[in-house]
Scaffold this active site. Structure first.
Site, PDB file in Angstrom:
ATOM      1  N   ILE A   1      19.408  40.595 -29.268  1.00  0.00           N
ATOM      2  CA  ILE A   1      19.051  40.077 -27.945  1.00  0.00           C
ATOM      3  C   ILE A   1      17.798  39.211 -28.141  1.00  0.00           C
ATOM      4  O   ILE A   1      16.855  39.622 -28.827  1.00  0.00           O
ATOM      5  CB  ILE A   1      18.743  41.243 -26.967  1.00  0.00           C
ATOM      6  CG1 ILE A   1      19.981  42.113 -26.733  1.00  0.00           C
ATOM      7  CG2 ILE A   1      18.173  40.721 -25.649  1.00  0.00           C
ATOM      8  CD1 ILE A   1      21.128  41.434 -25.973  1.00  0.00           C
TER       9      ILE A   1
ATOM     10  N   GLU B   1      24.873  50.242 -39.906  1.00  0.00           N
ATOM     11  CA  GLU B   1      23.662  50.609 -40.645  1.00  0.00           C
ATOM     12  C   GLU B   1      22.456  50.086 -39.879  1.00  0.00           C
ATOM     13  O   GLU B   1      22.511  48.996 -39.316  1.00  0.00           O
ATOM     14  CB  GLU B   1      23.649  49.974 -42.039  1.00  0.00           C
ATOM     15  CG  GLU B   1      24.432  50.724 -43.078  1.00  0.00           C
ATOM     16  CD  GLU B   1      25.696  49.970 -43.457  1.00  0.00           C
ATOM     17  OE1 GLU B   1      25.780  48.771 -43.146  1.00  0.00           O
ATOM     18  OE2 GLU B   1      26.598  50.590 -44.056  1.00  0.00           O
TER      19      GLU B   1
ATOM     20  N   ASN C   1      13.672  51.107 -37.294  1.00  0.00           N
ATOM     21  CA  ASN C   1      14.073  50.352 -36.089  1.00  0.00           C
ATOM     22  C   ASN C   1      14.330  51.305 -34.909  1.00  0.00           C
ATOM     23  O   ASN C   1      15.461  51.565 -34.523  1.00  0.00           O
ATOM     24  CB  ASN C   1      15.311  49.495 -36.395  1.00  0.00           C
ATOM     25  CG  ASN C   1      15.567  48.452 -35.330  1.00  0.00           C
ATOM     26  OD1 ASN C   1      15.016  48.524 -34.229  1.00  0.00           O
ATOM     27  ND2 ASN C   1      16.409  47.480 -35.640  1.00  0.00           N
TER      28      ASN C   1
ATOM     29  N   TYR D   1      21.444  53.222 -29.964  1.00  0.00           N
ATOM     30  CA  TYR D   1      22.701  53.750 -30.525  1.00  0.00           C
ATOM     31  C   TYR D   1      22.887  55.228 -30.149  1.00  0.00           C
ATOM     32  O   TYR D   1      23.999  55.658 -29.854  1.00  0.00           O
ATOM     33  CB  TYR D   1      22.723  53.577 -32.047  1.00  0.00           C
ATOM     34  CG  TYR D   1      22.715  52.131 -32.475  1.00  0.00           C
ATOM     35  CD1 TYR D   1      23.553  51.206 -31.866  1.00  0.00           C
ATOM     36  CD2 TYR D   1      21.864  51.664 -33.476  1.00  0.00           C
ATOM     37  CE1 TYR D   1      23.539  49.867 -32.234  1.00  0.00           C
ATOM     38  CE2 TYR D   1      21.845  50.330 -33.849  1.00  0.00           C
ATOM     39  CZ  TYR D   1      22.684  49.441 -33.226  1.00  0.00           C
ATOM     40  OH  TYR D   1      22.670  48.117 -33.580  1.00  0.00           O
TER      41      TYR D   1
HETATM   42  C1  COA Z   1      17.972  46.456 -30.687  1.00  0.00           C
HETATM   43  C2  COA Z   1      18.141  45.478 -29.528  1.00  0.00           C
HETATM   44  C3  COA Z   1      19.513  44.808 -29.625  1.00  0.00           C
HETATM   45  C4  COA Z   1      18.048  46.254 -28.221  1.00  0.00           C
HETATM   46  O1  COA Z   1      18.252  45.346 -27.157  1.00  0.00           O
HETATM   47  P1  COA Z   1      17.405  45.471 -25.790  1.00  0.00           P
HETATM   48  O2  COA Z   1      17.974  44.512 -24.833  1.00  0.00           O
HETATM   49  O3  COA Z   1      15.967  45.362 -26.084  1.00  0.00           O
HETATM   50  O4  COA Z   1      17.744  46.966 -25.370  1.00  0.00           O
HETATM   51  P2  COA Z   1      17.839  47.537 -23.888  1.00  0.00           P
HETATM   52  O5  COA Z   1      16.823  46.948 -23.004  1.00  0.00           O
HETATM   53  O6  COA Z   1      19.264  47.453 -23.457  1.00  0.00           O
HETATM   54  O7  COA Z   1      17.436  49.047 -24.112  1.00  0.00           O
HETATM   55  C5  COA Z   1      18.405  49.976 -24.449  1.00  0.00           C
HETATM   56  C6  COA Z   1      17.756  51.208 -25.019  1.00  0.00           C
HETATM   57  O8  COA Z   1      17.245  50.901 -26.301  1.00  0.00           O
HETATM   58  C7  COA Z   1      16.041  51.608 -26.493  1.00  0.00           C
HETATM   59  N1  COA Z   1      14.931  50.663 -26.582  1.00  0.00           N
HETATM   60  C8  COA Z   1      14.913  49.353 -26.271  1.00  0.00           C
HETATM   61  N2  COA Z   1      13.698  48.823 -26.555  1.00  0.00           N
HETATM   62  C9  COA Z   1      12.963  49.837 -27.038  1.00  0.00           C
HETATM   63  C10 COA Z   1      11.630  49.927 -27.529  1.00  0.00           C
HETATM   64  N3  COA Z   1      10.827  48.860 -27.584  1.00  0.00           N
HETATM   65  N4  COA Z   1      11.206  51.125 -27.997  1.00  0.00           N
HETATM   66  C11 COA Z   1      12.014  52.209 -27.961  1.00  0.00           C
HETATM   67  N5  COA Z   1      13.285  52.192 -27.500  1.00  0.00           N
HETATM   68  C12 COA Z   1      13.744  51.019 -27.050  1.00  0.00           C
HETATM   69  C13 COA Z   1      15.884  52.527 -25.297  1.00  0.00           C
HETATM   70  O9  COA Z   1      16.604  53.717 -25.542  1.00  0.00           O
HETATM   71  C14 COA Z   1      16.565  51.735 -24.227  1.00  0.00           C
HETATM   72  O10 COA Z   1      16.993  52.495 -23.166  1.00  0.00           O
HETATM   73  P3  COA Z   1      15.975  52.740 -21.914  1.00  0.00           P
HETATM   74  O11 COA Z   1      15.463  51.405 -21.533  1.00  0.00           O
HETATM   75  O12 COA Z   1      16.835  53.343 -20.867  1.00  0.00           O
HETATM   76  O13 COA Z   1      14.908  53.631 -22.428  1.00  0.00           O
HETATM   77  C15 COA Z   1      17.019  44.405 -29.517  1.00  0.00           C
HETATM   78  O14 COA Z   1      15.782  45.054 -29.506  1.00  0.00           O
HETATM   79  C16 COA Z   1      17.078  43.437 -30.688  1.00  0.00           C
HETATM   80  O15 COA Z   1      17.756  42.426 -30.642  1.00  0.00           O
HETATM   81  N6  COA Z   1      16.303  43.743 -31.752  1.00  0.00           N
HETATM   82  C17 COA Z   1      16.238  42.867 -32.922  1.00  0.00           C
HETATM   83  C18 COA Z   1      17.522  42.906 -33.700  1.00  0.00           C
HETATM   84  C19 COA Z   1      17.900  44.309 -34.112  1.00  0.00           C
HETATM   85  O16 COA Z   1      17.079  45.093 -34.553  1.00  0.00           O
HETATM   86  N7  COA Z   1      19.217  44.595 -33.986  1.00  0.00           N
HETATM   87  C20 COA Z   1      19.779  45.881 -34.362  1.00  0.00           C
HETATM   88  C21 COA Z   1      20.074  45.868 -35.804  1.00  0.00           C
HETATM   89  S1  COA Z   1      20.917  47.367 -36.290  1.00  0.00           S
END
Ligand code: COA
Length: 184
Positions: free
Chosen positions: A78, A110, A115, A122
């Site tokens: 995202i 994985e 992270n 997940y």
């Molecule tokens: C991982 C990623 C896809 C999550 O997307 P996002 O839009 O930020 O996530 P969401 O807002 O939908 O949050 C979903 C859940 O993720 C977790 N989460 C999201 N951001 C978080 C943070 N900064 N710290 C802890 N938990 C977090 C929480 O459980 C959250 O649920 P909640 O808001 O009800 O507590 C995004 O952070 C990203 O693109 N990261 C970089 C790429 C990456 O690491 N991809 C995964 C590789 S395996």
């Protein structure tokens, strides 16, 4: 107040440049443009993106490989300015919904041990840690956790998807966002 619509859809070749930019911003350059092109053309690779109907820019992208009855999630990202607002959940929901519709039985991926945002996301969707690959990430030597989510083919999974869909809708509505799914 009017709502913005986030579209969950499959990408087109015209999205290639945006995907590469997203990849650089989110993952530090995991796949090249040629890599994305290959994925978009591969029949075993199932790709979904999020885009905004107002700016028409890509907000996120996710992909899995269909291997026998398994969905191997290879990508979930995202755009940094949109993180933490429920869109990662929407994208993961989209991938699992797609896998269920293809009659797949389980999903795996994985993730770096460090992270926490991704791990937390997940876990919310029922993924469990099944193993650890030592030094999996070559550049940093960091370990990867191997996660699995089974039961995609169970009747109750459809109910779980509906529950997540409602939760995601509620969450997005805080930002006056709605989502729509553009079926391929
Ligand atoms: C991982 C990623 C896809 C999550 O997307 P996002 O839009 O930020 O996530 P969401 O807002 O939908 O949050 C979903 C859940 O993720 C977790 N989460 C999201 N951001 C978080 C943070 N900064 N710290 C802890 N938990 C977090 C929480 O459980 C959250 O649920 P909640 O808001 O009800 O507590 C995004 O952070 C990203 O693109 N990261 C970089 C790429 C990456 O690491 N991809 C995964 C590789 S395996």
């Amino acid at each position: 107040m009017s709502s913005f619509v986030i579209q969950l859809q499959t990408p087109q070749l015209c999205h290639l440049d945006e995907l590469v930019t997203l990849d650089q911003d989110c993952l530090g350059g995991l796949w090249t443009k040629e890599g994305y092109q290959r994925e978009l053309k591969s029949p075993n690779s199932h790709f979904w993106v999020l885009s905004s109907d107002t700016t028409e820019t890509l907000i996120g992208g996710g992909c899995y490989w269909e291997i026998l009855e398994e969905a191997h999630i290879t990508l979930l990202m995202i755009a940094p300015q949109y993180q933490g607002q429920g869109l990662g959940q929407l994208l993961l929901y989209g991938l699992l919904r797609d896998a269920m519709r293809r009659n797949l039985e389980r999903a795996t991926l994985e993730v770096r041990v460090s992270n926490q945002p991704a791990l937390s996301l997940y876990r919310k969707f029922g993924f469990e840690i099944a193993g650890r690959r030592t030094g999996y990430y070559k550049q940093t030597g960091e370990d990867a956790l191997v996660l699995w989510r089974s039961g995609l083919d169970y009747p109750q999974f459809q109910q779980e998807l509906s529950t997540w869909e409602q939760q995601i809708k509620d969450r997005l509505s805080h930002n006056h966002w709605q989502f729509s799914i553009v079926e391929p």
